[in-house]
Design an enzyme around this catalytic site. Structure first.
Site, PDB file in Angstrom:
ATOM      1  CE  LYS A 157      -3.944   4.815   0.654  1.00  0.00           C
ATOM      2  NZ  LYS A 157      -2.541   4.332   0.597  1.00  0.00           N
TER       3      LYS A 157
ATOM      4  CG  ASP B  59      -1.818   1.206   1.279  1.00  0.00           C
ATOM      5  OD1 ASP B  59      -2.927   1.118   0.703  1.00  0.00           O
ATOM      6  OD2 ASP B  59      -1.433   2.236   1.862  1.00  0.00           O
TER       7      ASP B  59
ATOM      8  CG  HIS C  18      -4.947   9.885   0.281  1.00  0.00           C
ATOM      9  ND1 HIS C  18      -3.580   9.821   0.118  1.00  0.00           N
ATOM     10  CD2 HIS C  18      -5.170   9.419   1.536  1.00  0.00           C
ATOM     11  CE1 HIS C  18      -3.008   9.356   1.208  1.00  0.00           C
ATOM     12  NE2 HIS C  18      -3.953   9.109   2.090  1.00  0.00           N
TER      13      HIS C  18
ATOM     14  CE1 TYR D  47       0.195   7.910   2.712  1.00  0.00           C
ATOM     15  CE2 TYR D  47       0.883   5.728   2.014  1.00  0.00           C
ATOM     16  CZ  TYR D  47      -0.062   6.566   2.572  1.00  0.00           C
ATOM     17  OH  TYR D  47      -1.270   6.044   3.001  1.00  0.00           O
TER      18      TYR D  47
END
Length: 332
Positions: free
Chosen positions: A106, A72, A139, A77
């Site tokens: 996402k 994931d 997201h 990030y």
């Protein structure tokens, strides 16, 4: 779908990652989706990459070598390129193919709209080097302008994500952090209902009735932050023990010959949700994978269910973003 491999020392894995010649370029022309994973076969135990900053590629590669088949990640990030190197190295060392992995990413808030999602997923695919995604989440149901202003928006963006599905850039599309009103509205205005909803779930935030709604509508649920607020990004409220220090979980762990973390993960998978713990340490990557063999009794489940009265939600950017999130849900 378990492949037995000889686990190499982590340092050796890092050396291989540094050697670009050892990587497998997974461009669309080399992808082999002969028998890609489906929603029915999504691995319940995944490897999360949020806030994974050190040894990212090494950790992801080791996770795959350990047996994880669900990775994931997300644009927000800031480490998708390193995750991609780890995926490539892990596949190389195990002899697996791209189609043996479930890879999720996402769409971030600044890429909402009718055309931005396609640009965003192309960037993600290039960074990860995987050719296609198994799952692409929105997201948040929040659009962020170039000036940093936020507003609730998801319908037009979801329609654009449906086109990504039709073009084969992702095999499933999903949402994350939606509330009941938003999800019901989306279901009433789309021909592509979300396959998966990723949300915060753990023994202190169980959201049982919300899970039941998803089961009724055939929407799989992935639980992020399965250890609650153990991530250093969060702060713990006074008077509440961190999940891994919770005496109920610790007692069950001793009885079942599991770690406390394994008990928390096993509880999450028992509910039918995917769980995505993350770690940069070899020891914990392997221990968390051992949760697949942590067998809980009915009385264990009942005791853990009793912790849900805490209603603790750790991830809520509503105030900072100046938008209303999680209306009608626990922990708000």
């Amino acid at each position: 779908m378990r492949l037995t491999t000889a686990l190499l020392p982590l340092a050796a894995s890092a050396l291989a990652i540094e050697n670009d010649a050892a990587q497998i370029p997974l461009e669309p022309s080399t992808v082999l989706p002969a028998e890609p994973l489906t929603l029915d076969t999504i691995p319940l135990l995944g490897f999360g990459t949020w806030n994974l900053k050190d040894n990212v590629s090494e950790a992801v590669s080791w996770a795959i070598q350990t047996g994880y088949r669900h990775i994931d990640c997300a644009d927000a990030y800031g480490n998708e390129d390193k995750v991609g190197k780890g995926i490539s190295d892990g596949l190389l060392k195990t002899g697996l193919q791209r189609s043996d992995l479930w890879v999720t990413s996402k769409l971030w808030n600044n890429a909402h709209g009718t055309s931005a999602p396609e640009v965003a997923i192309e960037t993600t695919l290039k960074r990860l080097g995987v050719g296609y995604l198994d799952l692409y989440h929105m997201h948040w149901p929040v659009s962020q302008s170039t000036f940093g202003n936020n507003k609730i928006e998801y319908r037009d963006t979801w329609a654009a994500m449906g086109l990504l599905l039709e073009k084969g850039k992702t095999r499933h599309i999903g949402v994350s952090n939606f509330d009941p009103e938003q999800l019901k509205d989306l279901l009433n205005h789309t021909s592509h209902p979300p396959s998966v909803h990723q949300m915060e779930l753990h023994p202190y935030l169980q959201q049982t009735s919300w899970l039941a709604f998803h089961a009724k509508h055939n929407i799989h649920v992935t639980a992020y932050s399965p250890f609650a607020g153990t991530n250093p990004t969060y702060s713990w409220p006074e008077g509440v023990s961190p999940i891994l220090n919770n005496t109920v979980l610790q007692k069950i762990a001793r009885k079942r010959d599991c770690t406390t973390a394994q008990v928390a993960l096993a509880w999450g998978m028992h509910r039918g949700t995917s769980v995505i713990p993350k770690s940069q340490h070899k020891k914990y990557i392997e221990q968390n994978f051992g949760s697949l063999k942590c067998e809980l009794k009915k009385k264990d489940i009942k005791k853990i269910d009793g912790l849900g009265e805490a209603h603790l939600r750790f991830n809520n950017p509503s105030k900072g973003w100046k938008v209303d999130l999680y209306k009608g849900l626990e922990g708000v």
